[in-house]
Scaffold this motif. Structure first.
Motif, PDB file in Angstrom:
ATOM      1  N   ILE A   1      44.436 -52.317 -27.188  1.00  0.00           N
ATOM      2  CA  ILE A   1      45.493 -51.645 -27.709  1.00  0.00           C
ATOM      3  C   ILE A   1      45.996 -50.735 -26.817  1.00  0.00           C
ATOM      4  O   ILE A   1      45.271 -50.027 -26.079  1.00  0.00           O
ATOM      5  CB  ILE A   1      45.209 -50.766 -29.285  1.00  0.00           C
ATOM      6  N   LEU A   2      47.246 -50.826 -26.531  1.00  0.00           N
ATOM      7  CA  LEU A   2      47.863 -50.139 -25.142  1.00  0.00           C
ATOM      8  C   LEU A   2      48.696 -48.980 -26.023  1.00  0.00           C
ATOM      9  O   LEU A   2      50.098 -49.214 -26.361  1.00  0.00           O
ATOM     10  CB  LEU A   2      48.951 -50.968 -24.439  1.00  0.00           C
ATOM     11  N   LEU A   3      48.486 -47.621 -25.912  1.00  0.00           N
ATOM     12  CA  LEU A   3      49.113 -46.463 -26.372  1.00  0.00           C
ATOM     13  C   LEU A   3      49.554 -45.682 -25.327  1.00  0.00           C
ATOM     14  O   LEU A   3      48.784 -45.329 -24.333  1.00  0.00           O
ATOM     15  CB  LEU A   3      48.059 -45.737 -27.173  1.00  0.00           C
ATOM     16  N   VAL A   4      50.975 -45.614 -25.385  1.00  0.00           N
ATOM     17  CA  VAL A   4      51.610 -44.763 -24.373  1.00  0.00           C
ATOM     18  C   VAL A   4      51.563 -43.368 -24.855  1.00  0.00           C
ATOM     19  O   VAL A   4      51.375 -42.710 -25.940  1.00  0.00           O
ATOM     20  CB  VAL A   4      53.033 -45.330 -24.073  1.00  0.00           C
ATOM     21  N   GLU A   5      51.699 -42.555 -23.625  1.00  0.00           N
ATOM     22  CA  GLU A   5      51.489 -41.024 -23.823  1.00  0.00           C
ATOM     23  C   GLU A   5      52.925 -40.287 -23.864  1.00  0.00           C
ATOM     24  O   GLU A   5      52.923 -39.162 -23.973  1.00  0.00           O
ATOM     25  CB  GLU A   5      50.819 -40.529 -22.774  1.00  0.00           C
ATOM     26  N   ALA A   6      53.923 -41.049 -23.868  1.00  0.00           N
ATOM     27  CA  ALA A   6      55.237 -40.248 -23.997  1.00  0.00           C
ATOM     28  C   ALA A   6      56.281 -41.204 -24.661  1.00  0.00           C
ATOM     29  O   ALA A   6      56.297 -42.441 -24.467  1.00  0.00           O
ATOM     30  CB  ALA A   6      55.723 -39.984 -22.542  1.00  0.00           C
ATOM     31  N   GLU A   7      57.342 -40.480 -25.243  1.00  0.00           N
ATOM     32  CA  GLU A   7      58.458 -41.412 -25.753  1.00  0.00           C
ATOM     33  C   GLU A   7      59.430 -41.955 -24.621  1.00  0.00           C
ATOM     34  O   GLU A   7      59.220 -41.431 -23.746  1.00  0.00           O
ATOM     35  CB  GLU A   7      59.321 -40.498 -26.848  1.00  0.00           C
ATOM     36  N   LEU A   8      60.037 -42.947 -25.157  1.00  0.00           N
ATOM     37  CA  LEU A   8      60.724 -43.723 -24.119  1.00  0.00           C
ATOM     38  C   LEU A   8      61.954 -42.831 -23.799  1.00  0.00           C
ATOM     39  O   LEU A   8      62.687 -42.278 -24.760  1.00  0.00           O
ATOM     40  CB  LEU A   8      60.991 -44.986 -24.874  1.00  0.00           C
ATOM     41  N   ALA A   9      62.395 -43.023 -22.536  1.00  0.00           N
ATOM     42  CA  ALA A   9      63.553 -42.440 -22.211  1.00  0.00           C
ATOM     43  C   ALA A   9      64.433 -43.616 -22.159  1.00  0.00           C
ATOM     44  O   ALA A   9      64.372 -44.663 -21.561  1.00  0.00           O
ATOM     45  CB  ALA A   9      63.531 -42.000 -20.729  1.00  0.00           C
ATOM     46  N   LEU A  10      65.501 -43.568 -23.417  1.00  0.00           N
ATOM     47  CA  LEU A  10      66.271 -44.661 -23.682  1.00  0.00           C
ATOM     48  C   LEU A  10      67.788 -44.879 -22.894  1.00  0.00           C
ATOM     49  O   LEU A  10      68.455 -43.819 -22.944  1.00  0.00           O
ATOM     50  CB  LEU A  10      66.699 -44.813 -25.221  1.00  0.00           C
ATOM     51  N   ASP A  11      67.916 -45.949 -22.136  1.00  0.00           N
ATOM     52  CA  ASP A  11      69.080 -46.025 -21.532  1.00  0.00           C
ATOM     53  C   ASP A  11      70.072 -46.573 -22.366  1.00  0.00           C
ATOM     54  O   ASP A  11      69.678 -46.928 -23.703  1.00  0.00           O
ATOM     55  CB  ASP A  11      68.931 -47.064 -20.331  1.00  0.00           C
ATOM     56  N   PRO A  12      71.276 -46.594 -22.212  1.00  0.00           N
ATOM     57  CA  PRO A  12      72.240 -46.916 -23.151  1.00  0.00           C
ATOM     58  C   PRO A  12      71.954 -48.368 -23.825  1.00  0.00           C
ATOM     59  O   PRO A  12      72.382 -48.477 -24.908  1.00  0.00           O
ATOM     60  CB  PRO A  12      73.868 -46.916 -22.613  1.00  0.00           C
ATOM     61  N   GLU A  13      71.897 -49.121 -23.038  1.00  0.00           N
ATOM     62  CA  GLU A  13      71.526 -50.630 -23.362  1.00  0.00           C
ATOM     63  C   GLU A  13      70.394 -50.670 -24.478  1.00  0.00           C
ATOM     64  O   GLU A  13      70.344 -51.228 -25.353  1.00  0.00           O
ATOM     65  CB  GLU A  13      71.056 -51.598 -22.331  1.00  0.00           C
ATOM     66  N   ILE A  14      69.476 -50.058 -24.041  1.00  0.00           N
ATOM     67  CA  ILE A  14      67.997 -50.111 -24.970  1.00  0.00           C
ATOM     68  C   ILE A  14      68.449 -49.184 -26.262  1.00  0.00           C
ATOM     69  O   ILE A  14      67.943 -49.603 -27.370  1.00  0.00           O
ATOM     70  CB  ILE A  14      66.835 -49.610 -24.045  1.00  0.00           C
ATOM     71  N   ARG A  15      69.222 -48.287 -26.188  1.00  0.00           N
ATOM     72  CA  ARG A  15      69.378 -47.496 -27.352  1.00  0.00           C
ATOM     73  C   ARG A  15      70.137 -48.385 -28.102  1.00  0.00           C
ATOM     74  O   ARG A  15      70.022 -47.970 -29.433  1.00  0.00           O
ATOM     75  CB  ARG A  15      70.425 -46.207 -26.844  1.00  0.00           C
ATOM     76  N   ARG A  16      71.168 -49.113 -27.590  1.00  0.00           N
ATOM     77  CA  ARG A  16      72.043 -49.965 -28.484  1.00  0.00           C
ATOM     78  C   ARG A  16      71.399 -50.828 -29.197  1.00  0.00           C
ATOM     79  O   ARG A  16      71.366 -51.379 -30.292  1.00  0.00           O
ATOM     80  CB  ARG A  16      73.130 -50.637 -27.836  1.00  0.00           C
TER      81      ARG A  16
ATOM     82  N   ARG B   1      74.619 -58.251 -28.193  1.00  0.00           N
ATOM     83  CA  ARG B   1      75.891 -57.308 -28.152  1.00  0.00           C
ATOM     84  C   ARG B   1      75.746 -56.374 -29.210  1.00  0.00           C
ATOM     85  O   ARG B   1      76.049 -56.953 -30.464  1.00  0.00           O
ATOM     86  CB  ARG B   1      77.033 -57.961 -28.029  1.00  0.00           C
ATOM     87  N   VAL B   2      75.334 -55.152 -29.337  1.00  0.00           N
ATOM     88  CA  VAL B   2      75.476 -54.174 -30.366  1.00  0.00           C
ATOM     89  C   VAL B   2      76.347 -53.056 -30.073  1.00  0.00           C
ATOM     90  O   VAL B   2      76.063 -52.453 -29.076  1.00  0.00           O
ATOM     91  CB  VAL B   2      73.889 -53.828 -30.636  1.00  0.00           C
ATOM     92  N   PRO B   3      77.213 -52.960 -31.009  1.00  0.00           N
ATOM     93  CA  PRO B   3      78.009 -51.719 -30.956  1.00  0.00           C
ATOM     94  C   PRO B   3      77.330 -50.572 -30.575  1.00  0.00           C
ATOM     95  O   PRO B   3      76.493 -49.980 -31.309  1.00  0.00           O
ATOM     96  CB  PRO B   3      79.156 -51.662 -31.946  1.00  0.00           C
ATOM     97  N   ASP B   4      78.457 -49.423 -29.837  1.00  0.00           N
ATOM     98  CA  ASP B   4      77.432 -48.188 -29.819  1.00  0.00           C
ATOM     99  C   ASP B   4      77.616 -47.302 -31.055  1.00  0.00           C
ATOM    100  O   ASP B   4      76.703 -46.716 -31.315  1.00  0.00           O
ATOM    101  CB  ASP B   4      78.570 -47.274 -28.773  1.00  0.00           C
TER     102      ASP B   4
END
Length: 397
Positions: free
Chosen positions: A68-83, A26-29
């Motif tokens: 090594i697994l390099l991804v090709e795009a930044e993450l689209a952050l949903d509210p939970e992962i952003r928190r 639980r991390v506040p917004d």
């Protein structure tokens, strides 16, 4: 944030006992970072500033399978992962008390950080170069360094002059679920949380660098955190701060306090014979008084220690400045934060070392009442007179 190193509140704790704070499910917004251990010049000015993640990317580095697994795009952050990651950054702001400077002989990471802030379109490419550099360090010791995720983010907070950079090396755990996939020839990753785990199991082991540009954009300050570091260790794993980042750790408050004590003792070893016995005790009294405060002002201490000897006071100040601060890594300074754990035992008692290994230890507040010191030496010797109502041989070792 400015170029000033984070001192403060900083006590530069030696290391690791607070590294797990803030990392629960639980991390506040809105994350309050007003208590972050950063200098007034670098601290956000808003009363309840919110950390805002601008962009974030995650790569996986497995130095044990050499994958090594390099991804090709930044993450689209949903509210939970952003928190979640906002909480990681907030916890690092509060606990990342080790300061560092980029070394001039290997400016790779510094240049990548400058490029990242200058060219937002280079975000993914910069993250790849960062990840490869960290992976090269991890591969050198596959049995000693855990595989993990490399996370790079840019973030802002009200009161900060520009975007800042957070670099994390996160050890794997079951709580953060990562799904890598190939889509249209590009590797992507989606992450989610395993809600079937109890919050108390969340103890993400991490190393973090918070990199902050100066107001004019020509330099960076670096704050470091290693939640695995032993309290007696240097504070951050060498492969991370030295090998990967190419930084040098600046002394903590504890180390600066010890440098101060050592430098004053060394200075007295050279010049103490020119001081009268009372002047010598005045020097020690001034040192205890300086260490009683939260910050030692070196010019003020030098004048208090040698009030009638301006030439020696200037020499003492120069000696202390060179001994406590590294001119190649830090701007000129004349103050440092006192480490209370080091200073407090020294200011409570006056402990004098005498001939033959004898010691005289008296509570500081009673020293002047109990001990008299002759103004001048007699035959090269210092004469002390002790007045006491008690005379008893101690039986405790």
């Amino acid at each position: 944030m400015g170029t000033a190193s984070r001192t403060g509140a900083s006590r530069v704790i030696e290391r690791g006992e607070r590294g797990q704070r803030g990392q629960t499910l639980r991390v506040p917004d809105t994350v309050d970072v007003t208590r972050a251990a950063i200098s007034p010049a670098a601290r956000p000015t808003a009363e309840t500033p919110a950390i805002i993640i601008e962009r974030l990317i995650l790569h996986h580095l497995d130095n044990r399978t050499d994958e090594i697994l390099l991804v090709e795009a930044e993450l689209a952050l949903d509210p939970e992962i952003r928190r979640l990651f906002t909480g990681y950054i907030a916890a690092a702001l509060e606990s990342a008390d080790w300061q560092a400077r980029f070394l001039p002989d290997d400016p790779t990471v510094q240049d990548l950080c400058a490029r990242l802030l200058r060219e937002p379109s280079a975000f993914v490419d910069v993250s790849h170069e960062m990840a490869r550099r960290l992976f090269a360090q991890m591969r050198q010791r596959p049995n000693q360094i855990n595989p993990g995720d490399f996370v790079m983010a840019t973030y802002t907070a009200p009161g900060f002059s520009s975007s800042c950079i957070a670099l994390f090396k996160l050890d794997p755990d079951a709580w953060l679920v990562r799904n890598f996939s190939m889509e249209q020839g590009r590797r992507l990753v989606r992450i989610s949380l395993a809600h079937n785990l109890m919050p108390q199991t969340v103890r993400r082991k991490q190393k973090c660098a918070l990199i902050t540009p100066s107001d004019d954009g020509t330099d960076f300050s670096v704050a470091l955190l290693d939640t695995l570091a032993n309290v007696r260790s240097e504070g951050v794993a060498a492969y991370f701060y030295r090998g990967f980042l190419a930084t040098r750790i600046l002394p903590s408050a504890r180390r600066r306090t010890r440098y101060f004590l050592r430098a004053t003792d060394d200075w007295l070893a050279k010049h103490g014979a020119t001081l009268s016995p009372r002047a010598l005790l005045r020097f020690y009294e001034a040192r205890r008084a300086a260490l009683a405060g939260e910050v030692v002002d070196l010019p003020g201490f030098a004048l208090a220690a040698l009030p009638t000897k301006s030439d020696l006071a200037t020499d003492l100040l120069n000696t202390l400045t060179l001994s406590i601060f590294d001119p190649d890594l830090e701007p000129p300074q004349t103050r440092f934060t006192v480490d209370r754990a080091t200073a407090d035992p020294l200011i409570r008692y006056v402990t004098l070392e005498l001939d033959g290994g004898a010691q005289l230890r008296i509570p500081a507040e009673r020293f002047d009442d109990m001990v008299r010191v002759d103004e001048q030496r007699a035959g090269g010797k210092i004469r002390l007179s002790i007045e006491t109502l008690t005379l008893k041989e101690g039986t405790q070792p």
